[in-house]
Every structure is written in C-alpha cells, then in structure tokens.
Design a protein around this motif. Sequence first.
Motif, PDB file in Angstrom:
ATOM      1  N   VAL A 158      -7.429  12.361 -11.934  1.00 24.63           N
ATOM      2  CA  VAL A 158      -6.073  12.627 -11.443  1.00 24.63           C
ATOM      3  C   VAL A 158      -5.848  11.801 -10.183  1.00 24.63           C
ATOM      4  CG1 VAL A 158      -4.456  14.358 -10.558  1.00 24.63           C
ATOM      5  CG2 VAL A 158      -6.052  14.977 -12.390  1.00 24.63           C
ATOM      6  N   ASN A 159      -4.763  11.033 -10.167  1.00 27.95           N
ATOM      7  CA  ASN A 159      -4.374  10.304  -8.959  1.00 27.95           C
ATOM      8  C   ASN A 159      -3.879  11.277  -7.896  1.00 27.95           C
ATOM      9  OD1 ASN A 159      -4.840   7.778 -10.120  1.00 27.95           O
ATOM     10  ND2 ASN A 159      -2.708   7.471 -10.716  1.00 27.95           N
ATOM     11  N   ILE A 160      -4.433  11.161  -6.691  1.00 29.61           N
ATOM     12  CA  ILE A 160      -3.950  11.936  -5.550  1.00 29.61           C
ATOM     13  C   ILE A 160      -3.549  10.928  -4.478  1.00 29.61           C
ATOM     14  CG2 ILE A 160      -4.431  13.757  -3.882  1.00 29.61           C
ATOM     15  CD1 ILE A 160      -4.680  14.803  -6.669  1.00 29.61           C
ATOM     16  N   GLY A 161      -2.262  10.777  -4.255  1.00 30.32           N
ATOM     17  CA  GLY A 161      -1.773   9.818  -3.281  1.00 30.32           C
ATOM     18  C   GLY A 161      -0.272   9.939  -3.127  1.00 30.32           C
ATOM     19  N   ASN A 162       0.269   9.139  -2.244  1.00 30.58           N
ATOM     20  CA  ASN A 162       1.710   9.152  -1.984  1.00 30.58           C
ATOM     21  C   ASN A 162       2.339   7.930  -2.652  1.00 30.58           C
ATOM     22  OD1 ASN A 162       4.329   8.957  -0.818  1.00 30.58           O
ATOM     23  ND2 ASN A 162       3.626  10.146   0.947  1.00 30.58           N
ATOM     24  N   ARG A 202       0.856  -1.176   0.000  1.00 28.13           N
ATOM     25  CA  ARG A 202       0.000   0.000   0.000  1.00 28.13           C
ATOM     26  C   ARG A 202       0.902   1.240   0.000  1.00 28.13           C
ATOM     27  NH1 ARG A 202      -2.800  -3.563  -1.032  1.00 28.13           N
ATOM     28  NH2 ARG A 202      -4.824  -4.162  -0.180  1.00 28.13           N
ATOM     29  N   SER A 203       0.310   2.367  -0.341  1.00 24.61           N
ATOM     30  CA  SER A 203       1.015   3.649  -0.352  1.00 24.61           C
ATOM     31  C   SER A 203       0.147   4.637   0.415  1.00 24.61           C
ATOM     32  CB  SER A 203       1.238   4.129  -1.792  1.00 24.61           C
ATOM     33  OG  SER A 203       1.916   3.147  -2.555  1.00 24.61           O
ATOM     34  N   LEU A 221      -3.152  -6.778  -4.482  1.00 28.70           N
ATOM     35  CA  LEU A 221      -1.825  -7.187  -4.051  1.00 28.70           C
ATOM     36  C   LEU A 221      -0.819  -6.050  -4.159  1.00 28.70           C
ATOM     37  CD1 LEU A 221      -1.595 -10.786  -5.577  1.00 28.70           C
ATOM     38  CD2 LEU A 221      -2.287 -10.073  -3.267  1.00 28.70           C
ATOM     39  N   GLN A 222      -1.103  -5.070  -4.999  1.00 31.79           N
ATOM     40  CA  GLN A 222      -0.210  -3.910  -5.140  1.00 31.79           C
ATOM     41  C   GLN A 222      -1.040  -2.639  -5.243  1.00 31.79           C
ATOM     42  OE1 GLN A 222       1.954  -5.306  -8.712  1.00 31.79           O
ATOM     43  NE2 GLN A 222       3.815  -5.157  -7.482  1.00 31.79           N
ATOM     44  N   ARG A 223      -0.554  -1.606  -4.603  1.00 31.91           N
ATOM     45  CA  ARG A 223      -1.233  -0.325  -4.717  1.00 31.91           C
ATOM     46  C   ARG A 223      -0.189   0.792  -4.611  1.00 31.91           C
ATOM     47  NH1 ARG A 223      -5.093  -0.834  -6.669  1.00 31.91           N
ATOM     48  NH2 ARG A 223      -6.888  -1.131  -5.334  1.00 31.91           N
ATOM     49  N   GLN A 224       0.050   1.466  -5.731  1.00 28.16           N
ATOM     50  CA  GLN A 224       1.020   2.564  -5.762  1.00 28.16           C
ATOM     51  C   GLN A 224       0.619   3.534  -6.870  1.00 28.16           C
ATOM     52  OE1 GLN A 224       4.968   1.659  -7.155  1.00 28.16           O
ATOM     53  NE2 GLN A 224       5.897   3.363  -6.043  1.00 28.16           N
ATOM     54  N   ILE A 276       4.985   0.481   0.543  1.00 31.40           N
ATOM     55  CA  ILE A 276       5.486  -0.356   1.628  1.00 31.40           C
ATOM     56  C   ILE A 276       4.633  -1.617   1.718  1.00 31.40           C
ATOM     57  CG2 ILE A 276       4.077   0.830   3.386  1.00 31.40           C
ATOM     58  CD1 ILE A 276       6.374   0.309   5.387  1.00 31.40           C
ATOM     59  N   SER A 277       5.256  -2.732   2.062  1.00 34.46           N
ATOM     60  CA  SER A 277       4.486  -3.962   2.251  1.00 34.46           C
ATOM     61  C   SER A 277       3.731  -3.886   3.568  1.00 34.46           C
ATOM     62  CB  SER A 277       5.405  -5.190   2.243  1.00 34.46           C
ATOM     63  OG  SER A 277       6.117  -5.287   3.469  1.00 34.46           O
ATOM     64  N   ILE A 278       2.629  -4.596   3.643  1.00 35.16           N
ATOM     65  CA  ILE A 278       1.825  -4.606   4.865  1.00 35.16           C
ATOM     66  C   ILE A 278       2.618  -5.196   6.032  1.00 35.16           C
ATOM     67  CG2 ILE A 278      -0.245  -5.564   5.946  1.00 35.16           C
ATOM     68  CD1 ILE A 278      -0.770  -3.271   3.986  1.00 35.16           C
ATOM     69  N   LEU A 279       3.422  -6.209   5.770  1.00 35.96           N
ATOM     70  CA  LEU A 279       4.226  -6.804   6.840  1.00 35.96           C
ATOM     71  C   LEU A 279       5.239  -5.803   7.387  1.00 35.96           C
ATOM     72  CD1 LEU A 279       4.854  -9.269   8.534  1.00 35.96           C
ATOM     73  CD2 LEU A 279       6.407 -10.052   6.727  1.00 35.96           C
ATOM     74  N   ASP A 280       5.939  -5.099   6.503  1.00 34.93           N
ATOM     75  CA  ASP A 280       6.887  -4.084   6.961  1.00 34.93           C
ATOM     76  C   ASP A 280       6.172  -2.970   7.711  1.00 34.93           C
ATOM     77  OD1 ASP A 280       9.020  -5.449   5.908  1.00 34.93           O
ATOM     78  OD2 ASP A 280       9.145  -4.245   4.073  1.00 34.93           O
TER      79      ASP A 280
END
Length: 329
Positions: free
Chosen positions: A237-241, A213-214, A275-278, A245-249
């Motif tokens: 428009v994507n608004i995010g960071n 996730r991000s 499984l991925q979000r960025q 980072i993995s959920i485990l980390d």
Amino acid sequence: MAKRILITGAAGFLGSHLCDKFIAEGYQVIGMDNLITGDKKNIEHLFQHKSFQFFHHDVTTFVHVPGKLDYILHFASPASPIDYLKIPIQTLKVGSLGTHNLLGLAKEKNARILIASTSEVYGDPQVHPQDENYYGNVNTIGPRGVYDEAKRFQESITMAYHRFHGLETRIARIFNTYGPRMRLNDGRVIPAFIGQALRGEDLTVFGDGSQTRSFCYIDDQIEGIYRLLLSDYQYPVNIGNPEEISILDFAEEIISLTATHQKIVYKELPKDDPLQRQPDISRAKEILNWEPKVKRAEGMKKTYDYFKGLSLEELEKKEHKDFKEHIRK
C-alpha cells in the motif's frame, strides 16, 4: 493485557515517531536499533516510560525477544542517499538478512509483521503517478541499487513468508516524509534545503529542478502505517501525499519560509535520481480510509521551527558519528 510490539529502527526518524504512537495507543513497545543512523536523542524521552524498552542490537544478526509479541514493525534501514551510498553493504544486509531474521521471529511468535518498503521500488518511474501495480524501472547495479533492491527483495521474501508459512504480513510503500527528528545533513531534500538556509548557504538544486517530489508530513505518515498494520490487507500500500511539486518550486518555498535571500545554485543530477515521484493513494483511501490531512505550509512551518531549535554544532555537522566505525563491516 497490553499488546506488545517490536519496532526496529526505533531511534530513527520514522521509528521514533512510531514508538510514540504505539505507546500513546496503550501498547508495550520494544524498540531496537544499532544506532548507525539512528539517534538515542529521538527516544530518550521514552526511557523512563514503563511501557518502553530499548535494545541496542543489529537485526542482521540473530534477533531474540523474550515473551510474547503481537506485532513487529521492521523500520531498520538507512533511508537517505548519503546513508546508503556510504554504507551500501549494511543497507543490503538489513533489507535481506535483517528482514529474514524478523520474519523468522514473527513466525516463531505468531506475530503480525509490517515491513517498511519505499517508493524507491518504482525507481525512475515510467508510469505517473505510481500505483501499487507498477513494477518499477530500477537500475540493479547503479549506486542507488543497494537501497532499491534491498527493499524489493524485502517485499519478495515477506510475500514468500505470507504464502508459504501463512504469516500475517503488511507492506507499506513509503513516499517522501518530513517533520521533526529528521537528520539535518542526511542528504534528503527538506533537511538539505533548510540546513543550507539556516547556515546562510546557497540552496543546491540538482539538474534543472524540474524533477518532482511529493512530501507527506510525519503525523499523516504514522497514521497511515498504524491503520495498515491493523488492517486485513497483505499486499503493498502506498502511504504518501499525492500533492506534487518540482524541486525548483520547492526551493523557492524554502527561501520564502525561512525569509532568507539565498541564491539557487545548480549541480549535476545524480545517477538514477527519479525525475517524477507522486503516489497514487487510491488503495489507501479505499482500504484504510486514509489520506493526508496536513497541508505542506503547515507541516513545513513545524519542521522549520524544529530545525531552528538545533544547536550551531548540529547545524554544522557533516557526517553521522557512527559511520566511520561501521564503514568497513
């Protein structure tokens, strides 16, 4: 004369911070919320403010606001898995009927409207990172489909109003956002982990924790939305960071932040969990001159301090008070 803006979902996490932002910028703000998942505590500090009005109303029914409107922000929607899995019909209705009603209001008032879409329109993505040209990989009939498809329809009808009626529209695709006023037990990663740590429970990681996730801090998210509303750009428009980072980390970071010694326990990954979000935020950088400023360590410290200030009753609350009342509607 001050410009007037209607903000739906005003008592929610994002909506309440948007109310604060636009009042600070000198706007007359009309907040609207049916309080299924929102909480008046998030906006009670505004009730005595001369620039703020609040209407307890469900936008899936006819929406009337007297007087002129310059802008509409449509942020009314359940936004966490716990919410939209418990109230799936309401989730679909607010994305369809609610959006239709507000687009009609914007047309009537000749107002610009920004709708809150989501990174969930990308589903479990096969493209990484996700940019706005990716069409997504969504299971329309899966349990998460009620939210994903509500938002995808919301984007479609918004662009139809733009093309057919010439309406001024903006679409924000919002990625994971965190900060004060999140509901502790809404099922999202950050409040779930912090709540478990504060209660002395083990931290629950779904799957093997390799999913990513991000996380974007609320102040950065609100600034991005603000700039998009006032821009001349009508497409998503994507608004995010983009810091992934993995959920485990991330669970390990929470244990370090809270100075607790909980174990990490593993459960089965929910169906269709991405499984991925960025986000690829190239478009936001170019068009809005925007990118996140708040580092995760700083934002998480502020968020943790907020949750630490909650009462024991709030820490132990498992279900939002209004769900049972609305569950069969």
